[in-house]
Design a protein around this motif. Structure first.
Motif, short mmCIF file in Angstrom:
data_model
loop_
_atom_site.label_atom_id
_atom_site.label_comp_id
_atom_site.label_asym_id
_atom_site.label_seq_id
_atom_site.Cartn_x
_atom_site.Cartn_y
_atom_site.Cartn_z
N HIS A 107 -9.84 40.29 -35.46
CA HIS A 107 -10.02 39.98 -36.87
C HIS A 107 -8.73 39.97 -37.69
O HIS A 107 -8.51 39.03 -38.48
N PRO A 108 -7.83 40.95 -37.54
CA PRO A 108 -6.65 40.96 -38.40
C PRO A 108 -5.74 39.75 -38.24
O PRO A 108 -5.03 39.38 -39.19
N VAL A 114 -4.40 34.91 -42.77
CA VAL A 114 -3.45 34.62 -41.69
C VAL A 114 -3.51 33.14 -41.32
O VAL A 114 -2.48 32.47 -41.18
N LEU A 115 -4.73 32.62 -41.14
CA LEU A 115 -4.87 31.20 -40.80
C LEU A 115 -4.30 30.32 -41.90
O LEU A 115 -3.67 29.29 -41.63
N GLY A 119 -0.93 27.77 -41.56
CA GLY A 119 -1.12 26.37 -41.92
C GLY A 119 -0.21 25.95 -43.05
O GLY A 119 0.54 24.98 -42.95
N THR A 120 -0.23 26.72 -44.14
CA THR A 120 0.51 26.34 -45.34
C THR A 120 2.00 26.63 -45.23
O THR A 120 2.85 25.79 -45.55
N GLU A 121 2.34 27.82 -44.76
CA GLU A 121 3.75 28.24 -44.74
C GLU A 121 4.49 27.84 -43.47
O GLU A 121 5.69 27.60 -43.50
N LEU A 122 3.78 27.79 -42.34
CA LEU A 122 4.44 27.48 -41.08
C LEU A 122 4.17 26.07 -40.59
O LEU A 122 4.66 25.67 -39.54
N GLY A 123 3.35 25.34 -41.33
CA GLY A 123 3.16 23.93 -41.04
C GLY A 123 2.23 23.61 -39.89
O GLY A 123 2.24 22.48 -39.39
N ALA A 124 1.40 24.56 -39.47
CA ALA A 124 0.45 24.28 -38.39
C ALA A 124 -0.64 23.33 -38.89
O ALA A 124 -1.15 23.49 -40.01
N ASP A 125 -0.99 22.33 -38.06
CA ASP A 125 -2.08 21.45 -38.44
C ASP A 125 -3.41 22.06 -38.01
O ASP A 125 -3.45 23.15 -37.42
N ASP A 126 -4.52 21.37 -38.31
CA ASP A 126 -5.84 21.92 -38.03
C ASP A 126 -6.02 22.23 -36.54
O ASP A 126 -6.63 23.25 -36.18
N GLN A 128 -3.73 23.02 -34.36
CA GLN A 128 -2.93 24.19 -34.00
C GLN A 128 -3.56 25.48 -34.53
O GLN A 128 -3.52 26.52 -33.85
N VAL A 129 -4.13 25.42 -35.72
CA VAL A 129 -4.82 26.59 -36.25
C VAL A 129 -6.01 26.94 -35.38
O VAL A 129 -6.25 28.11 -35.06
N LYS A 130 -6.76 25.91 -34.96
CA LYS A 130 -7.90 26.15 -34.07
C LYS A 130 -7.43 26.75 -32.74
O LYS A 130 -8.05 27.69 -32.22
N ALA A 131 -6.34 26.24 -32.19
CA ALA A 131 -5.82 26.76 -30.92
C ALA A 131 -5.39 28.21 -31.07
O ALA A 131 -5.60 29.03 -30.17
N TRP A 132 -4.77 28.56 -32.21
CA TRP A 132 -4.39 29.94 -32.49
C TRP A 132 -5.63 30.83 -32.47
O TRP A 132 -5.65 31.88 -31.81
N PHE A 133 -6.65 30.43 -33.20
CA PHE A 133 -7.89 31.22 -33.29
C PHE A 133 -8.49 31.41 -31.89
O PHE A 133 -8.83 32.53 -31.49
N GLN A 134 -8.62 30.34 -31.13
CA GLN A 134 -9.23 30.40 -29.81
C GLN A 134 -8.41 31.28 -28.86
O GLN A 134 -8.99 32.02 -28.05
N HIS A 135 -7.10 31.21 -28.97
CA HIS A 135 -6.24 32.02 -28.08
C HIS A 135 -6.49 33.51 -28.27
O HIS A 135 -6.67 34.25 -27.29
N TRP A 136 -6.53 33.95 -29.53
CA TRP A 136 -6.67 35.39 -29.77
C TRP A 136 -8.09 35.89 -29.51
O TRP A 136 -8.28 37.05 -29.13
N VAL A 137 -9.07 35.01 -29.66
CA VAL A 137 -10.42 35.38 -29.23
C VAL A 137 -10.44 35.60 -27.72
O VAL A 137 -10.98 36.60 -27.23
#
Length: 215
Positions: A107-108, A114-115, A119-126, A128-137
Motif C-alpha cells: 500500500h505505501p 505515489v502513483l 506520473g506527474t513528477e517523473l514522467g511515467a505514462d499510464d 508505466q504506472v500500471k507496470a509499477w503497481f503490478q510489480h509491487w503487488v
C-alpha cells in the motif's frame, strides 16, 4: 455520537476499515473526499486529521483516529466480538504478519499520491504506472500465496473459517488490483479467500461500487 468515517470510496485503506466496521456490526456515518481534487487537504479536514490522509474515524468532536490499522486495532479492543484475531499469541503474530505484508509492503508504494508523483513528477505514462503497481503487488503476493497455501491454519479465510484481521487487507488489496489489471491466476489461494469474502454482505457493502458517494 454515531462514529463518522472520513474516507474515499476507492481508497484501499478505506475499504478495509469499512469492511471492519461492517463485520463488527457498527453503524457509522460517512464523509467523503475526492483525493484527486485534494479535498483531504482542506483546512477543515486537516483540523481533524493533520496527516491529511483517509481514512480517519471520528468518535466525537475531539477524538479522531487516523491510520487504518490503528482504527481496526481500536475496533478490536473496544468491540471484541466477533474477534478479528485468534487467541494464541503466535497465531496472532502470524495473522498480523499477513496483514502487514499487504498494508505495509504494498500500500505505501502503490497509493494514489505515489502513483501521482511518478506520473506527474517523473514522467511515467499510464502503462508505466500500471507496470509499477503490478510489480509491487507481485513482490508481496508471491510470498503471501506461499504462506497461505502451505499453512494448516488457513481455512476459507486467512485464519480458519471466519473472516478476520488479515482478510480485511487482502480484500482491499485484491479489490484495488482490478483497476490495474493484476493477473490473479498465479495466486489461487488468495483469490479463493477473496471470493469467500465476497460471499459476505459486510465485504460486499464495503466495495467501492457500493459506496454511497461513489462516482
Amino acid at each position: 455520537m454515531t462514529p463518522i468515517l472520513h474516507n474515499f470510496f476507492r481508497s484501499s485503506a478505506s475499504i478495509r476499515v469499512r469492511a471492519a466496521l461492517n463485520l463488527k456490526g457498527i453503524s457509522y456515518d460517512q464523509v467523503s473526499y475526492v483525493l484527486r481534487e485534494n479535498e483531504h487537504h482542506s483546512e477543515a479536514f486537516l483540523a481533524l486529521n493533520p496527516q491529511g490522509l483517509v481514512p480517519a474515524l471520528q468518535l466525537d468532536s475531539q477524538t479522531v483516529i487516523a491510520q487504518s490499522l490503528a482504527i481496526i486495532d481500536y475496533l478490536e479492543e473496544v468491540y471484541p466480538e466477533p474477534a478479528f484475531l485468534p487467541k494464541s499469541p503466535l497465531d496472532r503474530a502470524w495473522v498480523r504478519s499477513l496483514a502487514y505484508s499487504l498494508a505495509c509492503d504494498i500500500h505505501p508504494i502503490n497509493n494514489l499520491r505515489v502513483l501521482g508523483y511518478i506520473g506527474t513528477e517523473l514522467g511515467a505514462d499510464d502503462a508505466q504506472v500500471k507496470a509499477w503497481f503490478q510489480h509491487w503487488v507481485a513482490e508481496a503476493f508471491g510470498p503471501l500465496e506461499t504462506m497461505l497455501a502451505k499453512d494448516a491454519r488457513r481455512g476459507r479465510f486467512c485464519y480458519g473459517d471466519t473472516p478476520g484481521y488479515a482478510d480485511l487487507s487482502l480484500f482491499a488489496q485484491v479489490t484495488n488490483n482490478r483497476r490495474f489489471e493484476v493477473d490473479m491466476a498465479p495466486y489461487p489461494t488468495i483469490q479463493a479467500i477473496y471470493q469467500a469474502c465476497l460471499a459476505l454482505p459486510a465485504f460486499v457493502d464495503a466495495l467501492p461500487d457500493n459506496h454511497p458517494h461513489a462516482s
